[in-house]
Design an enzyme around this catalytic site. Structure first.
Site, PDB file in Angstrom:
ATOM      1  N   HIS A  74       0.814  -1.217   0.000  1.00 18.63           N
ATOM      2  CA  HIS A  74       0.000   0.000   0.000  1.00 18.63           C
ATOM      3  C   HIS A  74       0.848   1.267   0.000  1.00 18.63           C
ATOM      4  CE1 HIS A  74       0.210  -0.213   4.561  1.00 18.63           C
ATOM      5  NE2 HIS A  74       0.316   1.091   4.393  1.00 18.63           N
ATOM      6  N   ASP A 119      -0.112  -7.699   1.548  1.00 20.12           N
ATOM      7  CA  ASP A 119       0.329  -6.301   1.550  1.00 20.12           C
ATOM      8  C   ASP A 119       1.856  -6.247   1.664  1.00 20.12           C
ATOM      9  OD1 ASP A 119       0.523  -3.583   1.671  1.00 20.12           O
ATOM     10  OD2 ASP A 119      -0.611  -3.349   3.544  1.00 20.12           O
ATOM     11  N   SER A 212       4.100   2.398   8.309  1.00 22.06           N
ATOM     12  CA  SER A 212       3.768   1.398   7.294  1.00 22.06           C
ATOM     13  C   SER A 212       4.971   1.030   6.444  1.00 22.06           C
ATOM     14  CB  SER A 212       2.664   1.928   6.374  1.00 22.06           C
ATOM     15  OG  SER A 212       1.435   1.942   7.029  1.00 22.06           O
TER      16      SER A 212
END
EC number: 3.4.21.1
Length: 259
Positions: A74, A119, A212
Site C-alpha cells: 500500500h 500487503d 507502514s
C-alpha cells in the site's frame, strides 16, 4: 469496536504541495511507533525512509541487499518509480544519509485480495547502495517467528494518534501473538491469516501513521512488514505481513527483476 473501525478503512489519494500524487491511507490503516524511544544511531542500519520529493517521509522499508528494499504494497500503489526516493544511512529525517533514486516498484499480484492480505512490495534502487557502518542489509527470515516472542519495531510514524511525526527514528520492543489470539483480540478473524503476524503489548505502545512498510525484527532477522492497525496503540493488535510466508515471493521477484 475493532470490527466497526476496520469497516470504514479507505484508500485516499492526496496531492502534495509539489503536485506529486502521494498514496496515504486513513488513520485506521497506516501506522507509526507509539510509546517507543529514540533509536541509537546505527542500531537499525537496514531501516530506510520511502520519500516523496517535495513532500517527505511516506513509509518505512528494509534494505535486503544493495539494490532491493522490502516494504508494504500500500506504500507503492498509485506511484511510479519517479515518484519515490529512498533515504538510507540516517536516523534523522532532517539531516545526514543519502537519497537514492528508484527504478522499479513491484507488489504482490493479489494485494488486498482479500482485503488487508498480501500487503507486501519491493523497491529496486537505480544504483547499488554503498554499505557502511550506517547502511547495512538485513536478512529476511525463512522461519516463522513463535508466539510470545519479543520483537523490535522501528519507524518514523506518529507518536500518538493525530500527533506529531518524529524527526528521529523511534524503536519499541513488542510481543508477537498467535494468529488465534490476534483474531480474538482483534475482533474480526477475516482480516488476519497465515500471511499475517500480529503484535500487542499494552495500550499506549504500538505502530501508527508513517510506520507502514517498516521492519519488525527478531533475533537480527526481518520477520514482519508493518501493514495495519487501529490508530494508534489503543490496545488492539497491530498487523504485519509475515515475511517467512512471503519468503519465496520475495526471493523469486528479486531474481526475476535483477536486470
Amino acid at each position: 469496536m475493532l470490527r466497526k473501525v476496520f469497516a470504514v478503512v479507505s484508500v485516499l489519494l492526496v496531492v502534495s504541495a509539489a503536485k506529486v500524487t502521494k498514496l496515504v491511507l486513513d488513520d485506521n490503516y497506516v501506522n507509526r511507533v507509539v510509546g517507543g524511544e529514540v533509536a541509537k544511531n546505527g542500531s537499525a542500519p537496514y531501516q530506510v525512509s520511502l520519500q516523496v520529493p517535495g513532500w517527505g517521509h511516506n513509509c518505512g522499508g528494509s534494505l535486503l541487499n544493495d539494490r532491493w528494499v522490502l516494504t508494504a504494497a500500500h506504500c507503492l500503489v498509485g506511484h511510479a518509480p519517479g515518484d519515490l526516493m529512498v533515504l538510507v544511512g540516517t536516523n534523522s529525517l532532517k539531516e545526514g544519509g543519502e537519497l537514492l533514486k528508484v527504478d522499479k516498484l513491484l507488489y504482490h499480484s493479489r494485494y488486498n485480495l482479500p482485503r488487508f492480505h498480501n500487503d507486501i512490495g519491493l523497491v529496486r534502487l537505480e544504483q547499488p547502495v554503498r554499505f557502511s557502518e550506517l547502511v547495512q542489509s538485513v536478512e529476511y527470515s525463512e522461519k516463522a517467528v513463535p508466539a510470545n516472542a519479543t520483537v523490535r519495531l522501528t519507524g518514523w510514524g506518529h507518536t500518538s494518534a493525530n500527533g506529531p511525526s518524529p524527526t528521529l527514528l523511534q524503536s519499541l520492543n513488542v510481543v508477537t501473538l498467535s494468529n488465534e489470539d490476534c483474531n480474538k483480540k482483534g475482533g474480526d478473524p477475516g482480516y488476519t491469516d497465515v500471511g499475517h503476524l500480529c503484535t500487542l503489548t499494552k495500550t499506549g505502545e504500538g505502530a501508527c501513521n508513517g510506520d507502514s512498510g517498516g521492519p519488525l525484527v527478531y533475533e537480527g532477522k526481518l520477520v514482519g512488514v508493518v501493514n495495519f492497525g487501529v490508530p494508534c496503540a489503543l490496545g488492539y493488535p497491530d498487523g504485519f505481513a509475515r515475511v517467512s510466508y512471503y519468503h519465496d515471493w520475495v526471493r523469486t521477484t528479486m531474481a526475476n527483476n535483477s536486470k
